[in-house]
Each structure stands twice: as C-alpha cells, then as structure tokens.
Design a protein around this motif. Structure first.
Motif, short mmCIF file in Angstrom:
data_model
loop_
_atom_site.label_atom_id
_atom_site.label_comp_id
_atom_site.label_asym_id
_atom_site.label_seq_id
_atom_site.Cartn_x
_atom_site.Cartn_y
_atom_site.Cartn_z
N VAL A 88 -60.69 -19.78 74.41
CA VAL A 88 -61.08 -21.18 74.29
C VAL A 88 -61.84 -21.72 75.50
CG1 VAL A 88 -59.21 -21.71 72.69
CG2 VAL A 88 -58.88 -22.13 75.14
N LEU A 145 -59.61 -21.12 65.36
CA LEU A 145 -60.26 -22.23 66.04
C LEU A 145 -61.66 -21.83 66.50
CD1 LEU A 145 -60.10 -25.09 67.27
CD2 LEU A 145 -59.07 -24.04 69.30
N GLU A 149 -65.27 -23.32 65.10
CA GLU A 149 -66.29 -23.87 65.99
C GLU A 149 -67.60 -23.10 65.88
OE1 GLU A 149 -64.12 -23.77 69.69
OE2 GLU A 149 -63.17 -25.72 69.27
N ALA A 155 -64.29 -28.01 62.47
CA ALA A 155 -63.49 -27.81 63.67
C ALA A 155 -62.86 -29.15 64.07
CB ALA A 155 -64.37 -27.28 64.80
N PRO A 156 -61.70 -29.09 64.68
CA PRO A 156 -61.03 -30.34 65.06
C PRO A 156 -61.83 -31.09 66.12
CG PRO A 156 -59.87 -28.46 65.99
CD PRO A 156 -60.92 -27.91 65.09
N ARG A 160 -57.96 -33.59 69.25
CA ARG A 160 -57.06 -32.78 68.43
C ARG A 160 -57.08 -31.32 68.90
NH1 ARG A 160 -54.62 -33.73 63.48
NH2 ARG A 160 -54.39 -35.75 64.49
N ARG A 161 -58.26 -30.84 69.31
CA ARG A 161 -58.39 -29.48 69.85
C ARG A 161 -57.48 -29.31 71.06
NH1 ARG A 161 -61.36 -26.22 73.49
NH2 ARG A 161 -62.27 -24.37 72.50
#
Length: 177
Positions: A88, A145, A149, A155-156, A160-161
C-alpha cells in the motif's frame, strides 16, 4: 545516491509507456524513445519485447522482496505487516501495474516468476507467528485493495482506505477481533 543504470532506465521507461499508453503501445521503439537510448542500446539489454517484459516482472519481484526485507520489524506478524506496507505504500504499485499489464497482455507465461515468488510469500505469511487465517485475510484484502485501485474498480475513498489499512494492521498484531 547512484545513478540508475541504463538497464534500469529502460525498465522505468517501459513502465511509463505501459501506464501512460497501455500495453499495446509497448514497442521497442517506444521504450527506446522514452528512455532516450538508441534501439541498439535497448537491444543490448533486452533482445526482444518479451525479454523486456520478463525484465519488468523480474524487477518487480526483486524490488518487492527488497522492500519486504526493509520493512520487517521482527516478532510475530512481522512479515505480514511488511507485506501490507509494501503493497500500500511507495513506488512498487506503479512498476507492478506496468509489469502485470504488459505480461498479461503479451504472454501470461511471463508471470511465472511472480507466481513462484507469490507462493513463497504466501508460505511466509502462513508461518508468520500470527493466526494464519488473519495473515491470509490481510493478503487477500490488501491485494484486493491494490487491484481495485489499479483497475479503478470503486476503490474506497482516502479516509475509508486509511480505516481499512488500520484494521488490517490490527490483524497483523493479533488484534483481529
């Protein structure tokens, strides 16, 4: 910091071409132009488009392994936390996306080195000192996730991510419930 090698500059240029123009635009001429090298200079390092994509996938695997080693902090869940952060954070997703898009479009067999490393990463996650199911949930969630993206699949939003990553971090610390 040392200057990137010509080989590294060519790989970076290939990633730019794929991200910017799509995998169909990945030609030796386009990559040479983007890298600012002659086609002969490119061919010295990569004899074909397939060799170039293999180089992208190899660089992706090696880079992700280096990042995992940098991020491991010791103790239970260390590798799972490193996997979460490496996926991430930072530059890996950009090069990863280019490598994967090019490999899948050109020839899926070029993903085999990634598949092999992925199996090794999964085995490490499974014996990382935390609940193996929690480690698997972290891997699947963070991979999902990343994919959302990459492909723009709802995607959040950023806040929220952050919450999702925080929850996954809790799982890596044995605080899943």
């Amino acid at each position: 910091m040392p200057r990137p090698s010509q080989r590294d500059r060519i790989l970076a240029a290939a990633a730019v071409v794929v991200r910017r123009d799509g995998s169909d635009a990945l030609t030796l001429d386009a990559v040479a132009a983007e890298a600012g090298v002659s086609k002969g200079g490119l061919l010295y390092h990569f004899a074909s488009k397939e060799a170039l994509v293999e180089g992208l996938v190899g660089a992706l695997v090696a880079g992700f392994d280096r990042r995992l080693a940098q991020l491991e902090d010791g103790g239970p869940g260390s590798f799972t936390r490193a996997y979460l952060r490496a996926t991430v954070e930072g530059e890996v997703p950009d090069r990863t996306s280019a490598a994967l898009l090019a490999a899948v479009a050109l020839a899926p067999h070029l993903l085999e080195p990634l598949r092999e490393r992925y199996r090794a990463w999964a085995e490490r996650l499974d014996r990382d000192g935390i609940c193996p199911v929690d480690a698997l949930v972290v891997r699947l969630a963070v991979d999902g996730l990343w994919m959302a993206e990459l492909l723009g699949l709802d995607a959040p939003p950023p806040e929220r991510r952050v919450e999702v990553i925080r929850r996954l971090q809790q799982l890596t610390e044995g605080r899943g419930s």
